[in-house]
Design a protein around this motif. Structure first.
Motif, PDB file in Angstrom:
ATOM      1  N   ILE A  41      -7.367   6.412   3.784  1.00  0.00           N
ATOM      2  CA  ILE A  41      -6.847   5.060   4.142  1.00  0.00           C
ATOM      3  C   ILE A  41      -5.258   4.727   3.372  1.00  0.00           C
ATOM      4  O   ILE A  41      -5.558   5.242   2.042  1.00  0.00           O
ATOM      5  N   ILE A  42      -4.506   4.464   4.199  1.00  0.00           N
ATOM      6  CA  ILE A  42      -3.041   4.111   3.372  1.00  0.00           C
ATOM      7  C   ILE A  42      -3.263   2.836   2.681  1.00  0.00           C
ATOM      8  O   ILE A  42      -3.536   1.930   3.176  1.00  0.00           O
ATOM      9  N   LEU A  43      -2.806   3.043   1.325  1.00  0.00           N
ATOM     10  CA  LEU A  43      -2.893   1.814   0.418  1.00  0.00           C
ATOM     11  C   LEU A  43      -1.378   1.156   0.469  1.00  0.00           C
ATOM     12  O   LEU A  43      -0.549   1.757   0.811  1.00  0.00           O
ATOM     13  N   GLY A  44      -1.466   0.083  -0.074  1.00  0.00           N
ATOM     14  CA  GLY A  44      -0.188  -0.622  -0.130  1.00  0.00           C
ATOM     15  C   GLY A  44      -0.301  -2.171   0.228  1.00  0.00           C
ATOM     16  O   GLY A  44      -0.461  -2.868  -0.862  1.00  0.00           O
ATOM     17  N   LEU A  89       3.218  -2.787  -6.735  1.00  0.00           N
ATOM     18  CA  LEU A  89       2.195  -1.771  -7.393  1.00  0.00           C
ATOM     19  C   LEU A  89       2.042  -0.569  -6.796  1.00  0.00           C
ATOM     20  O   LEU A  89       1.829  -0.283  -5.453  1.00  0.00           O
ATOM     21  N   THR A  90       2.234   0.703  -7.424  1.00  0.00           N
ATOM     22  CA  THR A  90       2.104   2.063  -6.993  1.00  0.00           C
ATOM     23  C   THR A  90       0.855   2.280  -7.537  1.00  0.00           C
ATOM     24  O   THR A  90      -0.323   2.777  -6.860  1.00  0.00           O
ATOM     25  N   PHE A  99      -5.509   1.131 -10.847  1.00  0.00           N
ATOM     26  CA  PHE A  99      -5.060   0.553  -9.638  1.00  0.00           C
ATOM     27  C   PHE A  99      -4.063   1.293  -8.762  1.00  0.00           C
ATOM     28  O   PHE A  99      -2.899   1.772  -9.499  1.00  0.00           O
ATOM     29  N   ARG A 100      -4.342   1.683  -7.771  1.00  0.00           N
ATOM     30  CA  ARG A 100      -3.449   2.383  -6.923  1.00  0.00           C
ATOM     31  C   ARG A 100      -3.017   1.360  -5.441  1.00  0.00           C
ATOM     32  O   ARG A 100      -4.183   0.981  -5.131  1.00  0.00           O
ATOM     33  N   GLY A 101      -1.955   1.444  -5.278  1.00  0.00           N
ATOM     34  CA  GLY A 101      -1.210   0.730  -4.147  1.00  0.00           C
ATOM     35  C   GLY A 101      -0.324   1.761  -3.396  1.00  0.00           C
ATOM     36  O   GLY A 101      -0.653   2.640  -2.704  1.00  0.00           O
ATOM     37  N   HIS A 102       0.986   1.167  -3.022  1.00  0.00           N
ATOM     38  CA  HIS A 102       1.936   1.808  -2.289  1.00  0.00           C
ATOM     39  C   HIS A 102       2.137   3.117  -2.995  1.00  0.00           C
ATOM     40  O   HIS A 102       1.997   3.308  -3.830  1.00  0.00           O
ATOM     41  N   LEU A 103       2.427   3.900  -1.622  1.00  0.00           N
ATOM     42  CA  LEU A 103       2.668   5.325  -1.796  1.00  0.00           C
ATOM     43  C   LEU A 103       1.372   6.284  -2.068  1.00  0.00           C
ATOM     44  O   LEU A 103       1.444   7.379  -2.554  1.00  0.00           O
ATOM     45  N   HIS A 104       0.425   5.406  -1.900  1.00  0.00           N
ATOM     46  CA  HIS A 104      -0.972   6.493  -2.364  1.00  0.00           C
ATOM     47  C   HIS A 104      -1.971   6.103  -1.113  1.00  0.00           C
ATOM     48  O   HIS A 104      -1.822   5.277  -0.129  1.00  0.00           O
ATOM     49  N   GLN A 105      -2.968   6.772  -1.200  1.00  0.00           N
ATOM     50  CA  GLN A 105      -4.087   6.590  -0.228  1.00  0.00           C
ATOM     51  C   GLN A 105      -5.468   6.892  -0.921  1.00  0.00           C
ATOM     52  O   GLN A 105      -5.476   7.152  -2.021  1.00  0.00           O
TER      53      GLN A 105
END
Length: 188
Positions: A41-44, A89-90, A99-105
């Protein structure tokens, strides 16, 4: 509201180069109809929070304090999904909590890890993604930027991470510099 993507079998590597751009259900549905892939799933808008060691996992669970959330187990730890409180947050690791967010999955169940372990949702997991609990959110915002002092008389400090088996690498998604343990780099 989740954005599923295809991930190569027994891998964390998304299919395609621009996997996090111009997401559409029609593009990704075809992958799941034709071949068996892992699912990510794409995070962000949402953030995946996990502990990278047993102490970090315990600390994280105390901060979450029983909040119902989607959570699943991978080969090393429990992943917790929350609404992202920080549009910038990336990826941040604070004392072993990632913590992983934008530009990650995130790879999600029913995918398989490269070591053969199957990702699975935990029994007390729920489908509604809640806001990040206040204690965890405060922990993130208070520690996301490490305070450093400039003291030119001391000179450069040797990097302790490199001595402990870590390797400096560049993220192929956001081009940021990260330190990753050599064994994890090989797995990923």
């Amino acid at each position: 509201g989740l954005k599923p993507i295809a991930v190569y079998k027994n891998s964390k590597q998304p299919v395609g180069i621009e996997w996090n751009k111009n997401w559409s259900i029609d593009r990704w549905r075809s992958y799941f109809e034709t071949e068996k892939y892992n699912m990510g799933i794409i995070l962000g808008d949402i953030v995946d929070v996990e502990g990278d060691n047993p102490d970090a996992c315990d600390r994280l669970e105390r901060m979450i304090n029983g909040v119902k959330r989607p959570k699943f187990i991978s080969s090393k730890s429990v992943h917790n999904l929350f609404l992202n409180p920080d549009p910038n947050l990336t990826r941040v690791v604070i004392d072993g909590i990632e913590f992983r967010g934008h530009l990650h999955q995130s790879v999600v169940p029913p995918s398989f890890h490269s070591d053969g372990c199957r990702y699975r949702f935990l029994k007390d997991s729920v489908w509604t993604i809640p806001a990040m609990p206040e204690e965890l959110k405060n922990y993130y915002f208070n520690n996301r930027i490490k305070k450093t002092t400039n003291n030119p008389s001391r000179g450069p400090k040797p990097n302790k991470r490199l001595k402990r088996g870590f390797k400096k690498t560049i993220c192929n998604v956001c081009s940021g510099n990260y330190y990753i343990h050599k064994k994890r780099l090989i797995l990923e």
